[in-house]
Design an enzyme around this catalytic site. Structure first.
Site, PDB file in Angstrom:
ATOM      1  N   GLU A  54      62.481  46.071  42.523  1.00  0.00           N
ATOM      2  CA  GLU A  54      63.044  45.521  43.726  1.00  0.00           C
ATOM      3  C   GLU A  54      62.990  46.442  44.930  1.00  0.00           C
ATOM      4  OE1 GLU A  54      65.443  43.214  40.590  1.00  0.00           O
ATOM      5  OE2 GLU A  54      64.560  44.792  41.044  1.00  0.00           O
ATOM      6  N   ALA A 164      42.481  53.448   3.174  1.00  0.00           N
ATOM      7  CA  ALA A 164      41.909  54.701   2.645  1.00  0.00           C
ATOM      8  C   ALA A 164      41.169  54.605   1.314  1.00  0.00           C
ATOM      9  CB  ALA A 164      42.661  56.092   2.722  1.00  0.00           C
ATOM     10  N   ASP A 202      47.505  62.966   6.919  1.00  0.00           N
ATOM     11  CA  ASP A 202      46.793  62.729   8.044  1.00  0.00           C
ATOM     12  C   ASP A 202      47.026  63.814   9.373  1.00  0.00           C
ATOM     13  OD1 ASP A 202      45.853  60.447   7.033  1.00  0.00           O
ATOM     14  OD2 ASP A 202      46.725  59.045   8.345  1.00  0.00           O
TER      15      ASP A 202
END
Length: 366
Positions: A54, A164, A202
């Site tokens: 606002e 995987a 990973d």
């Protein structure tokens, strides 16, 4: 509600979505100021949660706000915090009408913003596009009402649900455009979360890349023992992009000191069946201010969140290849005996992204 109100509220909601991922612990709100059918001010919650939507829109509108209609995706705040109340700012600007999508569930507001506006003689209408607002702001509402953030669980898998091969090879199941879409999703969440197994296997960076976006989500790893690689990408960049490690109540002291020395924040969590308790994990993240968490696995963490009914949105990327039963499953064991007890979700959207299929699912009433 008129079609005009719906149209301008839709714009306010779209502006609010621009702030997702950047303004926690505050809600991401959008505001549009309209006078004589013309937009004279627009704003959304700024990074860090301030200025509010606002305030931004009123500053842009200036004197044109007098007699205008303000469309706000969430009830204007009514309490003094680090900034004055937005309800008072609207009163001071002498707007004639405020249209809001939904009431704020924060007990410091909870209808009081609307009451302030009405007492000042401003016409107030609520509930315009309320369902969309409830979805957009669900992370803020969940943190306020249940103490936990909204959780999106993202799974990228083969057609037969594998992430995987048997040897752990997983790069890449989906194509570059699907991975780019994942980066855009990361950017709209406060944090990206993975389990320790994924972090070890990973060596992910968990950052937003190649989108021209400056801000980065918090990177969370759930690791009971803090047994994570100290030469990996997360460790090397912990001083630059926040890394939070959620661990068990008694982690290895030397590992804890090492990670803190690297710049990571350590968050102790309760255990459940010798694993980090998913419910307590999310309570801790909610207390830390997070409203939206993007979980990218692995299988054990995904299963624990699903088993505790803590997933609010499922995002699946399915590729057109099969890996077979010897491959690694996207979700760990849930211990189900009947389909009636399986977690179920409702389809929100499905689309093709450069040969992969993206499908989004929202939680059903439990």
């Amino acid at each position: 509600m008129s079609e005009t109100d719906k149209r301008f509220m839709a714009l306010a909601l779209s502006l609010g979505r621009r702030g997702q991922g950047t303004c926690w612990p505050n809600p991401s709100v959008g505001c549009v100021i309209v006078r004589d059918g013309r937009i004279v001010g627009r704003g959304w919650t700024q990074p860090g949660g301030r200025p509010h939507a606002e305030t931004e829109a009123l500053a842009q509108a200036g004197e044109m706000a007098r007699g205008a209609t303000a469309y706000v995706s969430l009830e204007p705040c009514s309490h003094y915090g680090k900034t004055p109340p937005c309800a008072q700012a609207l009163i001071d600007a002498k707007v004639a009408r405020v249209v809001s999508a939904i009431e704020d569930s924060d007990p410091r507001v909870a209808g009081q913003g609307f009451a302030m506006l009405r007492e000042a003689g401003i016409e107030v209408e609520t509930g315009v596009l309320m369902d969309q607002a409830a979805w957009d702001l669900s992370g803020f509402f969940l943190k306020t009402e249940q103490g936990r953030p909204f959780v999106t669980l993202k799974l990228a898998s083969s057609f037969d649900g594998r992430i995987a091969t048997e040897t752990g090879h997983s790069k890449w199941i989906t194509g570059p455009e699907a991975r780019r879409a994942v980066h855009a999703m990361r950017a709209r969440h406060d944090a990206v979360m993975v389990g320790a197994g994924t972090a070890r296997a990973d060596d992910p960076s968990l950052t937003v890349r190649n989108l021209g976006i400056e801000h980065q989500p918090v990177r969370i790893v759930v690791s009971r023992h803090l047994d994570l690689p100290l030469l990996g990408q997360l460790a090397r960049t912990a001083a630059d992009v926040p890394v939070w490690l959620c661990h068990g109540p008694r982690p290895d002291a030397e590992r804890a000191r090492t990670w803190e020395g690297l710049g990571a924040r350590l968050i102790p969590c309760a255990l459940n069946d010798h694993q980090v308790d998913a419910a307590d994990l999310l309570q801790q993240l909610g207390q830390a201010g997070l409203t939206r968490v993007f979980c990218e696995g692995g299988a054990s963490l995904a299963a624990s969140l699903l088993a505790e009914d803590l997933v609010d949105e499922l995002v699946g990327f399915t590729a057109g290849l099969t890996i077979g039963a010897e491959g690694l499953s996207a979700v760990g064991s849930l211990g189900l005996e009947t389909l009636e007890t399986a977690p179920r979700f409702e389809l929100i959207d499905a689309q093709v992204i450069d040969g992969d299929v993206l499908h989004r699912w929202g939680r059903t009433a439990r």
